[in-house]
Each structure stands twice: as structure tokens, then as C-alpha cells.
Design a protein around this motif. Structure first.
Motif, PDB file in Angstrom:
ATOM      1  N   LYS A  62      -8.064  -2.339  -2.881  1.00  0.00           N
ATOM      2  CA  LYS A  62      -7.394  -1.115  -3.305  1.00  0.00           C
ATOM      3  C   LYS A  62      -6.383  -1.361  -4.413  1.00  0.00           C
ATOM      4  O   LYS A  62      -6.007  -0.445  -5.121  1.00  0.00           O
ATOM      5  CB  LYS A  62      -6.722  -0.443  -2.112  1.00  0.00           C
ATOM      6  CG  LYS A  62      -7.721   0.190  -1.187  1.00  0.00           C
ATOM      7  CD  LYS A  62      -7.030   1.010  -0.144  1.00  0.00           C
ATOM      8  CE  LYS A  62      -8.039   1.604   0.808  1.00  0.00           C
ATOM      9  NZ  LYS A  62      -7.382   2.359   1.871  1.00  0.00           N
ATOM     10  N   LYS A  63      -5.964  -2.610  -4.579  1.00  0.00           N
ATOM     11  CA  LYS A  63      -5.022  -2.918  -5.651  1.00  0.00           C
ATOM     12  C   LYS A  63      -5.636  -2.584  -7.016  1.00  0.00           C
ATOM     13  O   LYS A  63      -4.939  -2.098  -7.905  1.00  0.00           O
ATOM     14  CB  LYS A  63      -4.627  -4.389  -5.591  1.00  0.00           C
ATOM     15  CG  LYS A  63      -3.535  -4.760  -6.554  1.00  0.00           C
ATOM     16  CD  LYS A  63      -2.998  -6.134  -6.231  1.00  0.00           C
ATOM     17  CE  LYS A  63      -3.471  -7.122  -7.251  1.00  0.00           C
ATOM     18  NZ  LYS A  63      -2.891  -8.444  -7.102  1.00  0.00           N
ATOM     19  N   GLU A  64      -6.923  -2.808  -7.180  1.00  0.00           N
ATOM     20  CA  GLU A  64      -7.595  -2.458  -8.426  1.00  0.00           C
ATOM     21  C   GLU A  64      -7.599  -0.946  -8.638  1.00  0.00           C
ATOM     22  O   GLU A  64      -7.443  -0.476  -9.760  1.00  0.00           O
ATOM     23  CB  GLU A  64      -9.018  -3.003  -8.445  1.00  0.00           C
ATOM     24  CG  GLU A  64      -9.065  -4.509  -8.517  1.00  0.00           C
ATOM     25  CD  GLU A  64     -10.463  -5.047  -8.685  1.00  0.00           C
ATOM     26  OE1 GLU A  64     -11.437  -4.298  -8.451  1.00  0.00           O
ATOM     27  OE2 GLU A  64     -10.584  -6.212  -9.057  1.00  0.00           O
ATOM     28  N   LEU A  65      -7.756  -0.193  -7.572  1.00  0.00           N
ATOM     29  CA  LEU A  65      -7.685   1.261  -7.657  1.00  0.00           C
ATOM     30  C   LEU A  65      -6.270   1.701  -7.998  1.00  0.00           C
ATOM     31  O   LEU A  65      -6.073   2.588  -8.824  1.00  0.00           O
ATOM     32  CB  LEU A  65      -8.134   1.896  -6.334  1.00  0.00           C
ATOM     33  CG  LEU A  65      -8.044   3.405  -6.244  1.00  0.00           C
ATOM     34  CD1 LEU A  65      -8.968   4.061  -7.264  1.00  0.00           C
ATOM     35  CD2 LEU A  65      -8.388   3.869  -4.845  1.00  0.00           C
ATOM     36  N   TRP A  66      -5.276   1.050  -7.410  1.00  0.00           N
ATOM     37  CA  TRP A  66      -3.891   1.399  -7.683  1.00  0.00           C
ATOM     38  C   TRP A  66      -3.521   1.082  -9.131  1.00  0.00           C
ATOM     39  O   TRP A  66      -2.688   1.774  -9.714  1.00  0.00           O
ATOM     40  CB  TRP A  66      -2.968   0.674  -6.720  1.00  0.00           C
ATOM     41  CG  TRP A  66      -3.150   1.100  -5.291  1.00  0.00           C
ATOM     42  CD1 TRP A  66      -3.715   2.248  -4.834  1.00  0.00           C
ATOM     43  CD2 TRP A  66      -2.774   0.370  -4.131  1.00  0.00           C
ATOM     44  NE1 TRP A  66      -3.711   2.275  -3.464  1.00  0.00           N
ATOM     45  CE2 TRP A  66      -3.139   1.138  -2.999  1.00  0.00           C
ATOM     46  CE3 TRP A  66      -2.163  -0.858  -3.914  1.00  0.00           C
ATOM     47  CZ2 TRP A  66      -2.903   0.723  -1.699  1.00  0.00           C
ATOM     48  CZ3 TRP A  66      -1.935  -1.281  -2.625  1.00  0.00           C
ATOM     49  CH2 TRP A  66      -2.302  -0.491  -1.525  1.00  0.00           C
ATOM     50  N   LYS A  67      -4.135   0.047  -9.711  1.00  0.00           N
ATOM     51  CA  LYS A  67      -3.899  -0.241 -11.126  1.00  0.00           C
ATOM     52  C   LYS A  67      -4.402   0.913 -11.990  1.00  0.00           C
ATOM     53  O   LYS A  67      -3.723   1.340 -12.931  1.00  0.00           O
ATOM     54  CB  LYS A  67      -4.615  -1.528 -11.549  1.00  0.00           C
ATOM     55  CG  LYS A  67      -3.925  -2.784 -11.113  1.00  0.00           C
ATOM     56  CD  LYS A  67      -4.670  -3.998 -11.630  1.00  0.00           C
ATOM     57  CE  LYS A  67      -4.025  -5.270 -11.140  1.00  0.00           C
ATOM     58  NZ  LYS A  67      -4.700  -6.463 -11.676  1.00  0.00           N
ATOM     59  N   ALA A  68      -5.589   1.413 -11.681  1.00  0.00           N
ATOM     60  CA  ALA A  68      -6.140   2.544 -12.440  1.00  0.00           C
ATOM     61  C   ALA A  68      -5.265   3.780 -12.255  1.00  0.00           C
ATOM     62  O   ALA A  68      -5.026   4.529 -13.215  1.00  0.00           O
ATOM     63  CB  ALA A  68      -7.571   2.831 -11.997  1.00  0.00           C
TER      64      ALA A  68
END
Length: 173
Positions: free
Chosen positions: A38-44
Motif C-alpha cells: 500500500k505504500k506504493e499506492l500512498w505515494k501515488a
């Protein structure tokens, strides 16, 4: 002082972590775009949040200043591939969603171009060094691909996939 290679955090956690609707939407996006966590989603989401805050800040400026800065922001977002037209308005910028940002990731572009059969295979090919942009190997699946780079995404010249494509098409070097 911190590690000089990582000067700042590039994402923010959601304000309230346990809202069921948000959790289900996040899991759907993680699966659909083949994100590792989810960290990648939070970056977006953080990228989108900063874009939207810049657009909202334009609304408080004078008309002449707003026009100049709005054109610059629209041009930047158009070049990034987030906007369809370079004649967009602030309403178009505020209408962007996290899906627009996720569609511009290298992993998604590789899958959409047909270089990989699945979104997960696209991620693995990038991490293993089989994908290049303009002949230069890129190993970051989360890289935002600009509009000008999109046509330059291909297999790396040192990749066996590149060799297979060359031999199957009958081309010689």
C-alpha cells in the motif's frame, strides 16, 4: 541528519487507517495495478494530493498571475500524461484521480503496451532489468512515464526478450 540517499519521505499515510470502504478500495487498486504494497499506492495519492493543492492555491491568486501559473501547471501535467489536453482548466486538474497517476507508472505502461502478459509479469520484467526507456535500463516499476517517453519504452537491448523479438521478426542486427 539522516541518510543522504533518502532525503525525505515521499508519501503520507492516510489520516484514519481503519475505514472499511477505503481499505477495500485500496486492496482493489493494489490488485488491479499489481502494486507490491500500500505504500506504493500512498505515494501515488501523495503525488495527486500535491497536484491538487497547487491547483487550489491558484484559485486565490489574481487573474493575471493565475493565468500564467495555470498554463505552466497544465503544461507540466500534460507532459506527464495526466491530462488529455494542453487546454485543460483547473476543474480538469481537480478532477484527476489516483487511477490517472497509477496509469502513468512504468509497470502499467509496459503491461498496456503488450510487452508483458500480466501486470505482475510487467513488474518482474522491470525489476530484473528487461525493460528500457530510450535504450537505458530502468529498474523502478513506480517511475512515472512522461508522454514523450511512452513511445520509447521497449525491451532492453541486452535482454533475452529483445533477442527473441528480433529473431522472431526476421530482423538482423
Amino acid at each position: 541528519m539522516g541518510d543522504p540517499k533518502k532525503p525525505r519521505k515521499t508519501w503520507e499515510r492516510p489520516g484514519h487507517p481503519w475505514i472499511k470502504e477505503r481499505l477495500t478500495e485500496e486492496m482493489e487498486l493494489v490488485g488491479q495495478y499489481g502494486l507490491r504494497n500500500k505504500k506504493e499506492l500512498w505515494k501515488a495519492q501523495t503525488i495527486l494530493r500535491t497536484i491538487r493543492s497547487k491547483a487550489k492555491a491558484l484559485l486565490s491568486l489574481s487573474e493575471a498571475e493565475r493565468e500564467i501559473r495555470e498554463r505552466a501547471l497544465v503544461k507540466k501535467l500534460y507532459d506527464m500524461g495526466l491530462l488529455d489536453s494542453d487546454k485543460a482548466t483547473i476543474d480538469d486538474i481537480l478532477g484527476l484521480t489516483v487511477r490517472n497517476v497509477l496509469e502513468r507508472r512504468l509497470q502499467t505502461v509496459v503491461y498496456r503496451k503488450g510487452l508483458a502478459k500480466t501486470i505482475h509479469e510487467a513488474r518482474q520484467m522491470i525489476v530484473h532489468g528487461h525493460i528500457a526507456i530510450a535504450g537505458r535500463r530502468v529498474k523502478s516499476p513506480g517511475r512515472i512515464v512522461t508522454r514523450s517517453e511512452e513511445s520509447l519504452v521497449d525491451y532492453s537491448p541486452t535482454s533475452p526478450y529483445y533477442e527473441r523479438r528480433i529473431s522472431s521478426s526476421g530482423l538482423t542486427r
